[in-house]
Scaffold this motif. Sequence first.
Motif, PDB file in Angstrom:
ATOM      1  N   TYR A  92       2.717  18.315   1.477  1.00 47.12           N
ATOM      2  CA  TYR A  92       3.233  18.249  -0.075  1.00 47.12           C
ATOM      3  C   TYR A  92       2.104  19.149  -0.664  1.00 47.12           C
ATOM      4  O   TYR A  92       2.964  20.276  -1.394  1.00 47.12           O
ATOM      5  CB  TYR A  92       2.812  16.817  -0.416  1.00 47.12           C
ATOM      6  CG  TYR A  92       2.876  17.359  -2.382  1.00 47.12           C
ATOM      7  CD1 TYR A  92       4.031  16.704  -2.540  1.00 47.12           C
ATOM      8  CD2 TYR A  92       1.419  16.599  -2.248  1.00 47.12           C
ATOM      9  CE1 TYR A  92       4.059  16.787  -3.749  1.00 47.12           C
ATOM     10  CE2 TYR A  92       1.292  16.174  -4.143  1.00 47.12           C
ATOM     11  CZ  TYR A  92       2.967  16.271  -4.413  1.00 47.12           C
ATOM     12  OH  TYR A  92       2.798  15.926  -5.956  1.00 47.12           O
ATOM     13  N   ARG A 145       5.018   7.985  -1.190  1.00 48.49           N
ATOM     14  CA  ARG A 145       5.146   8.795  -0.188  1.00 48.49           C
ATOM     15  C   ARG A 145       5.975   9.816  -1.383  1.00 48.49           C
ATOM     16  O   ARG A 145       5.892  11.147  -1.079  1.00 48.49           O
ATOM     17  CB  ARG A 145       5.776   8.224   1.100  1.00 48.49           C
ATOM     18  CG  ARG A 145       5.583   7.326   1.626  1.00 48.49           C
ATOM     19  CD  ARG A 145       6.477   6.983   3.652  1.00 48.49           C
ATOM     20  NE  ARG A 145       5.313   6.609   4.219  1.00 48.49           N
ATOM     21  CZ  ARG A 145       5.091   5.135   4.878  1.00 48.49           C
ATOM     22  NH1 ARG A 145       6.019   4.592   4.756  1.00 48.49           N
ATOM     23  NH2 ARG A 145       4.487   4.923   5.972  1.00 48.49           N
ATOM     24  N   HIS A 188      -1.047  14.672   1.581  1.00 51.12           N
ATOM     25  CA  HIS A 188      -0.117  15.129   2.264  1.00 51.12           C
ATOM     26  C   HIS A 188      -0.516  16.563   2.300  1.00 51.12           C
ATOM     27  O   HIS A 188      -0.419  16.823   1.376  1.00 51.12           O
ATOM     28  CB  HIS A 188       1.084  14.578   2.894  1.00 51.12           C
ATOM     29  CG  HIS A 188       1.298  14.722   4.351  1.00 51.12           C
ATOM     30  ND1 HIS A 188       1.230  16.105   5.393  1.00 51.12           N
ATOM     31  CD2 HIS A 188       1.427  14.109   5.602  1.00 51.12           C
ATOM     32  CE1 HIS A 188       1.410  16.223   6.418  1.00 51.12           C
ATOM     33  NE2 HIS A 188       1.843  14.266   6.002  1.00 51.12           N
ATOM     34  N   TYR A 218       1.759  11.195  -0.888  1.00 53.28           N
ATOM     35  CA  TYR A 218       1.142  10.686   0.082  1.00 53.28           C
ATOM     36  C   TYR A 218       0.693   9.756   1.531  1.00 53.28           C
ATOM     37  O   TYR A 218       2.706   9.292   1.906  1.00 53.28           O
ATOM     38  CB  TYR A 218       0.086   9.305  -1.023  1.00 53.28           C
ATOM     39  CG  TYR A 218      -0.388   9.493  -2.755  1.00 53.28           C
ATOM     40  CD1 TYR A 218      -1.870   9.521  -1.894  1.00 53.28           C
ATOM     41  CD2 TYR A 218      -0.236   9.041  -3.302  1.00 53.28           C
ATOM     42  CE1 TYR A 218      -3.041   9.870  -3.738  1.00 53.28           C
ATOM     43  CE2 TYR A 218      -0.126   9.364  -4.482  1.00 53.28           C
ATOM     44  CZ  TYR A 218      -1.832   9.458  -4.191  1.00 53.28           C
ATOM     45  OH  TYR A 218      -2.007  10.169  -6.140  1.00 53.28           O
ATOM     46  N   ASP A 219       0.254  10.123   2.227  1.00 54.53           N
ATOM     47  CA  ASP A 219       0.003   9.850   3.344  1.00 54.53           C
ATOM     48  C   ASP A 219      -0.100   8.181   3.722  1.00 54.53           C
ATOM     49  O   ASP A 219      -0.099   7.705   3.057  1.00 54.53           O
ATOM     50  CB  ASP A 219      -0.342  10.460   4.404  1.00 54.53           C
ATOM     51  CG  ASP A 219      -2.027  10.461   4.376  1.00 54.53           C
ATOM     52  OD1 ASP A 219      -2.196   9.713   3.397  1.00 54.53           O
ATOM     53  OD2 ASP A 219      -2.831  11.713   4.652  1.00 54.53           O
ATOM     54  N   ASP A 220       0.078   7.614   4.990  1.00 56.32           N
ATOM     55  CA  ASP A 220      -0.385   6.697   6.058  1.00 56.32           C
ATOM     56  C   ASP A 220      -2.440   6.775   5.547  1.00 56.32           C
ATOM     57  O   ASP A 220      -2.424   4.744   5.198  1.00 56.32           O
ATOM     58  CB  ASP A 220      -0.563   6.236   6.867  1.00 56.32           C
ATOM     59  CG  ASP A 220       1.448   6.336   7.505  1.00 56.32           C
ATOM     60  OD1 ASP A 220       1.996   6.266   6.270  1.00 56.32           O
ATOM     61  OD2 ASP A 220       1.627   6.812   8.766  1.00 56.32           O
ATOM     62  N   TRP A 276       5.170   1.758  -0.896  1.00 56.82           N
ATOM     63  CA  TRP A 276       5.319   2.482   0.720  1.00 56.82           C
ATOM     64  C   TRP A 276       6.459   3.862  -0.183  1.00 56.82           C
ATOM     65  O   TRP A 276       6.266   5.108  -0.072  1.00 56.82           O
ATOM     66  CB  TRP A 276       5.198   2.226   1.569  1.00 56.82           C
ATOM     67  CG  TRP A 276       4.070   1.837   1.874  1.00 56.82           C
ATOM     68  CD1 TRP A 276       3.422   0.673   2.664  1.00 56.82           C
ATOM     69  CD2 TRP A 276       3.160   2.281   2.477  1.00 56.82           C
ATOM     70  NE1 TRP A 276       2.034   0.592   2.991  1.00 56.82           N
ATOM     71  CE2 TRP A 276       2.183   1.219   3.029  1.00 56.82           C
ATOM     72  CE3 TRP A 276       3.092   3.700   1.868  1.00 56.82           C
ATOM     73  CZ2 TRP A 276       0.848   2.584   3.324  1.00 56.82           C
ATOM     74  CZ3 TRP A 276       2.005   3.999   2.833  1.00 56.82           C
ATOM     75  CH2 TRP A 276       0.387   3.727   2.835  1.00 56.82           C
ATOM     76  N   THR A 277       7.467   3.828  -0.588  1.00 57.74           N
ATOM     77  CA  THR A 277       7.898   4.436  -0.804  1.00 57.74           C
ATOM     78  C   THR A 277       8.385   5.481  -2.201  1.00 57.74           C
ATOM     79  O   THR A 277       8.180   6.243  -2.246  1.00 57.74           O
ATOM     80  CB  THR A 277      10.198   3.923  -1.147  1.00 57.74           C
ATOM     81  OG1 THR A 277      10.348   3.218  -0.310  1.00 57.74           O
ATOM     82  CG2 THR A 277      10.452   5.164  -2.179  1.00 57.74           C
TER      83      THR A 277
END
Length: 681
Positions: free
Chosen positions: A282, A268, A279, A272-274, A264-265
């Motif tokens: 971004y 992001r 995003h 990238y979002d969830d 996830w680090t």
Amino acid sequence: LLVFFSPTAKVGKTSLIMSLVSEEFPQVVPYRAEEITIPADVTPERVPTHIVDYSEAEQTDEQLSSEISKANVICIVYAVNNKKSIEKVTSHWIPLINDNTDKDSRVPVILVGNKSDLVEHSSMETILPVMNQYTEIETCVECSAKNLKNISELFYYAQKAVLHPTGPLYCPEEKQMKLACIKALTRIFKVSDLDNDGILNDNELNFFQRTCFNAPLASQALEDVKNVVRKNVIDGVCDNGLTLKGFLFLHILFIQRGRHETTWTVLRRFGYDDDLELHQDYLFPLTLKVPPDCTTELNHNAYLFLQSVFDKHDKDRDCALSPEELKDLFDVFPYMPWGPDVNNTVCTNDQDWITYQGFLSQWTLTTYLDVQRCLEYLGYLGYSIISEQESQAAAITVTRDKKIDLQKKQTQRSVFRCNIFGDSGSGKSGFLQAFLGRNLTRQNIVSEEHMSYYAISTAYVYGQEKYLLLHEVFPDFDVLSDTDLACDIVCLVYDASNPHSFEYCARVFKQYFMDTKTPCMMIAAKSDLQETKQLYALTPLEFCRKHKMPPPQAFTCNTADAPCKDIYTKLTTMAMHPDSELLGHARLRCMCTCNRCTFCHLQNFINSELVQTVKAKLYTAILSRSLLFQRPSNSSVSQSSFTHVTQADLKSSTFWLRVSVGATVFAVLGFAMYRVLLKQR
């Protein structure tokens, strides 16, 4: 938002919450704890946490449904010494939660086994089949509210389930990463592969590590990572570098070992979002604001980045991108951003492949016309990451107001817009395509559906490279918009062989541009054909003189080679220096191809009738004075002797010294008059 449910009463749900807050076991426990917000600075993940305790005795089913819909993570608490509470997890609570949430956006669930201090055995053997059956269950934690065992770990995993969920990344049933995750990581790999050789070498891996985790990998750690990949994946390591297959394997390994935060680090950091979509913040930074009458251009660092992108994908080093190379370049985009019309907007080679100059020109065009689209494209290419900038907005220069440029009589802009007006069939499209170096023969093979209303390329003005953007305006006289009229220079094109063509240009000029300061130029297109008298009150030349415009410029694209580009240099120069253009053509006769530089003004001045008269009189005076000093006093000297003396004087050094002095005086006077002209302007 963290919501606590319990399958049955007396499992210690409320005690867990109160033990976390007070860090001691409560002696008196209410049915339901008050809602609590834990500040970000006291939580492991540095995010504020809002805890809600649900009590079946005090709240209704409607309130329950509302809490489920608002929750980011749900903790279902059971007692490890109560089998009935474990059974109710699957028989009641998980189905109830699923019924109140969307299938595609299930809320992560944490199973919490409380009262572990009362038993010596673990309930994990009973819980593991449940976890395997329901993918929304992130993990299970056994704890004790009484002796504070694993209390902080419970809330750490609850936060982790929200910030680093497994669901979007991995499918436990198939033990594979989900397609969206593979797609995102593949883009990240391609962006990080700076030389586009399909391998992340040590330098690229270290850059990736610093970008995502702010620290490089030690040499031994790097080798250990590659050895793990070598042992588990065929072709995971090639030429001592990590391949895409090996890169994806590492992330599967992180996920399977519960280190979701690592993946996830990375995701992001690359925007990238969830939901594993880039995003909006971004792609479209909010820091860029463009005031009215200002334009947007790429700065030097942006051009360097785009140059590296071009070089990265120009594998055959022919300074052009083939369709396959262009497709590879845009593989990091969710869609193909350039259509076939781009090939008719910028310069291409003989194979109709976009050249290096054409590549930069198209980016320049996008930045000028739609800066938000440009920011989006740079985001896909990873500009902020590769260039180590805060956002793509760092690639954009917002020019100052055009009114200020006119006041200061200088500009710092690099892109100038020229709107092309003309009646149907006047040769506007040919004029655009000729700017890209295409003669009539080459233009005839272009499909009409792929034609572009824009053309952009470079022109050199006083040794400086500038971009000239040509825009063909649709010839509907009555519906010209503000965009059609907003430009740095207007080009009015008429067909020299069509007697009715010039009238449209005259009407457009008189209605829209006669009272503006926008410079205009008249183009007599198709000059290779027989010129016909225009059916208008004034001839094109008379019209231009009356309105203080440059004389009509003859132009044709029906040439054997690429059409001449001098006219485009004139247009760019006029756009850069509108005041000089007006001065040059309204007050002085055009003597060269630009008529705006100091040399041209001096040439015009020197060739003016006034200067020619002064020069002749000075020359006569100097020559007469020289002859007077050399003439003998004897009046009986014959005419032939006088002529002989004059010729001898012309060859003497004294005579030429006097001429030089006279020329110097003339030059000083000429420069003074030139300065007077400048002050008048």
